[in-house]
Design a protein around this motif. Structure first.
Motif, mmCIF file in Angstrom:
data_model
loop_
_atom_site.group_PDB
_atom_site.id
_atom_site.type_symbol
_atom_site.label_atom_id
_atom_site.label_comp_id
_atom_site.label_asym_id
_atom_site.label_seq_id
_atom_site.Cartn_x
_atom_site.Cartn_y
_atom_site.Cartn_z
ATOM 1 N N ARG A 1 0.826 -1.206 0.000
ATOM 2 C CA ARG A 1 0.000 0.000 0.000
ATOM 3 C C ARG A 1 0.861 1.257 0.000
ATOM 4 N N ALA A 2 1.988 1.210 0.728
ATOM 5 C CA ALA A 2 2.884 2.365 0.762
ATOM 6 C C ALA A 2 3.472 2.660 -0.612
ATOM 7 N N GLN A 3 3.696 1.601 -1.385
ATOM 8 C CA GLN A 3 4.290 1.789 -2.704
ATOM 9 C C GLN A 3 3.260 2.167 -3.766
ATOM 10 N N HIS A 4 2.006 1.801 -3.530
ATOM 11 C CA HIS A 4 0.971 2.049 -4.544
ATOM 12 C C HIS A 4 -0.210 2.767 -3.921
ATOM 13 N N LYS A 5 0.071 3.807 -3.175
ATOM 14 C CA LYS A 5 -0.983 4.488 -2.421
ATOM 15 C C LYS A 5 -1.960 5.248 -3.302
ATOM 16 N N THR B 1 -2.593 19.832 -4.736
ATOM 17 C CA THR B 1 -3.216 19.176 -3.589
ATOM 18 C C THR B 1 -3.296 17.667 -3.755
ATOM 19 N N ARG B 2 -2.770 17.141 -4.847
ATOM 20 C CA ARG B 2 -2.864 15.709 -5.098
ATOM 21 C C ARG B 2 -1.611 15.001 -4.628
ATOM 22 N N ASP B 3 -1.786 13.744 -4.293
ATOM 23 C CA ASP B 3 -0.679 12.888 -3.893
ATOM 24 C C ASP B 3 -0.259 12.095 -5.118
ATOM 25 N N GLU B 4 0.860 12.481 -5.705
ATOM 26 C CA GLU B 4 1.227 11.921 -6.998
ATOM 27 C C GLU B 4 2.099 10.684 -6.926
ATOM 28 N N GLY B 5 2.278 10.136 -5.781
ATOM 29 C CA GLY B 5 3.075 8.914 -5.723
ATOM 30 C C GLY B 5 4.166 9.009 -4.700
ATOM 31 N N GLY B 6 5.091 8.094 -4.800
ATOM 32 C CA GLY B 6 6.157 8.033 -3.822
ATOM 33 C C GLY B 6 5.849 7.013 -2.754
ATOM 34 N N PHE B 7 6.583 7.098 -1.691
ATOM 35 C CA PHE B 7 6.461 6.116 -0.615
ATOM 36 C C PHE B 7 5.671 6.728 0.529
ATOM 37 N N ASP B 8 4.607 6.053 0.932
ATOM 38 C CA ASP B 8 3.740 6.546 1.999
ATOM 39 C C ASP B 8 4.356 6.189 3.346
ATOM 40 N N LEU B 9 4.834 7.195 4.066
ATOM 41 C CA LEU B 9 5.518 6.959 5.337
ATOM 42 C C LEU B 9 4.580 6.348 6.366
ATOM 43 N N GLN B 10 3.341 6.786 6.411
ATOM 44 C CA GLN B 10 2.396 6.254 7.401
ATOM 45 C C GLN B 10 2.185 4.753 7.216
ATOM 46 N N SER B 11 1.986 4.318 5.972
ATOM 47 C CA SER B 11 1.817 2.885 5.714
ATOM 48 C C SER B 11 3.091 2.118 6.049
ATOM 49 N N ALA B 12 4.247 2.743 5.810
ATOM 50 C CA ALA B 12 5.512 2.081 6.146
ATOM 51 C C ALA B 12 5.642 1.865 7.652
ATOM 52 N N VAL B 13 5.205 2.852 8.427
ATOM 53 C CA VAL B 13 5.244 2.710 9.888
ATOM 54 C C VAL B 13 4.320 1.585 10.344
#
Length: 318
Positions: free
Chosen positions: A24-28, A209-221
């Motif tokens: 999920r963090a990689q494909h948020k 205002t959009r989240d265009e990708g990257g690594f989601d830190l919250q999901s990683a935690v």
């Protein structure tokens, strides 16, 4: 074995949940993409004035027509675009066919205009931002809906400036307006009064205002937390196993010690005194210290007398 089986099941579940969070963090953005936010919808079909905006509408593409309200405009400092710090120019826009949310009642609603904040552009120069004006006339917009920002006290700012795009704060400045729980960032603006990205303003990207990708830190935690839970389950099972092992060992040692107990009879029943030899063996002291006989001393024989019988040797009587 039963506890081990249970722990293995838990660990498998925890590791699986961790892997899901990593994915999920990689494909948020997959959920957002699948929600159809890129599909162009009519603004009045998805937005109601004076009503909460569902979170699923964030970044939704919409089309609408209407006109600017040039006098209802604010400037927002502290915005960054392409690495440059500057100002947003936000002007209220009155959509055609706007309506209140179902069941919403507002006093004197017929005397007020329904409008939504629209980001007309960005400027690095404060004077350019403050002096920019929207034109009068009909405008057709294609835009994305941005989630509203929280209000921030702006007493430290000049008149006409606020810290955030907060509709509750903006409406306090323009009490004759009704608004929405969101704002718009235009993709395109058509018509003679378009006024988006004009008069020294740069158009603001709709990806702001959009989240265009990257690594989601919250999901990683969250993924790390599931791994910790799995490790804790294994550790708790190991502790239970070790405690059981120690308990069994202590039980065996106590039984062996009972078998090896040796009893020493210190004093036979009925005797008033303890045998000195027995006490000597217990204390390590000589037996005579406990009332026994001293070694080498014979008290059972009387010494022989060395006196001779003078009565027979004293002389003969003639």
């Amino acid at each position: 074995m039963g506890s081990l089986l249970l722990v293995l099941v838990l660990v498998t579940c925890f590791v699986g949940l961790s892997a899901w969070q990593v994915d999920r963090a990689q494909h948020k953005n997959d959920v957002t993409d699948s929600a159809g936010v890129d599909e162009l919808k009519d603004f009045n079909d998805v937005m109601d004035a004076q009503a909460p905006m569902p979170g699923i509408l964030a970044d939704q593409r919409v089309s609408l027509s209407g006109h600017w309200i040039p006098d209802a405009q604010v400037v927002i400092p502290g915005r960054v675009q392409d690495g440059d710090s500057g100002y947003w120019v936000v002007t209220m826009f009155a959509p055609d066919g706007a309506h209140l949310g179902e069941g919403v009642k507002v006093a004197d609603a017929e005397k007020k205009t329904i409008a939504i904040p629209v980001v007309r552009g960005f400027a690095t120069d404060e004077d350019t931002a403050m002096n920019s004006e929207a034109r009068d006339g009909q405008v057709e917009l294609t835009a994305r809906i941005g989630p509203i920002e929280g209000p921030v006290e702006g007493n430290d700012l000049p008149d006409g400036q606020v810290h955030t795009v907060s509709t509750s704060q903006i409406i306090n400045l323009f009490p004759d307006l009704l608004t929405y729980s969101g704002f718009l960032i235009p993709e395109t603006a058509d018509g003679a009064a378009a006024s988006v990205g004009t008069d020294g303003l740069e158009q603001v990207p709709t990806t702001t205002t959009r989240d265009e990708g990257g690594f989601d830190l919250q999901s990683a935690v969250y993924a790390l937390e599931w791994i910790i839970f799995a490790a804790m389950a294994l550790y708790m099972w190991f502790q239970l196993l070790r405690d059981d092992y120690v308990r069994r060992r202590l039980g065996e040692d106590s039984q062996d010690s009972e078998k090896r107990v040796e009893y020493v009879v210190v004093k036979p029943a009925g005797d008033a005194t303890i045998d000195p030899e027995v006490m000597s063996g217990l204390t390590g002291l000589p037996a005579h210290r406990h009332g026994g006989k001293k070694p080498g001393k014979n008290t059972g024989k009387k010494p022989e007398s060395n006196n001779t019988d003078t009565s027979t040797t004293g002389g003969n009587s003639a």
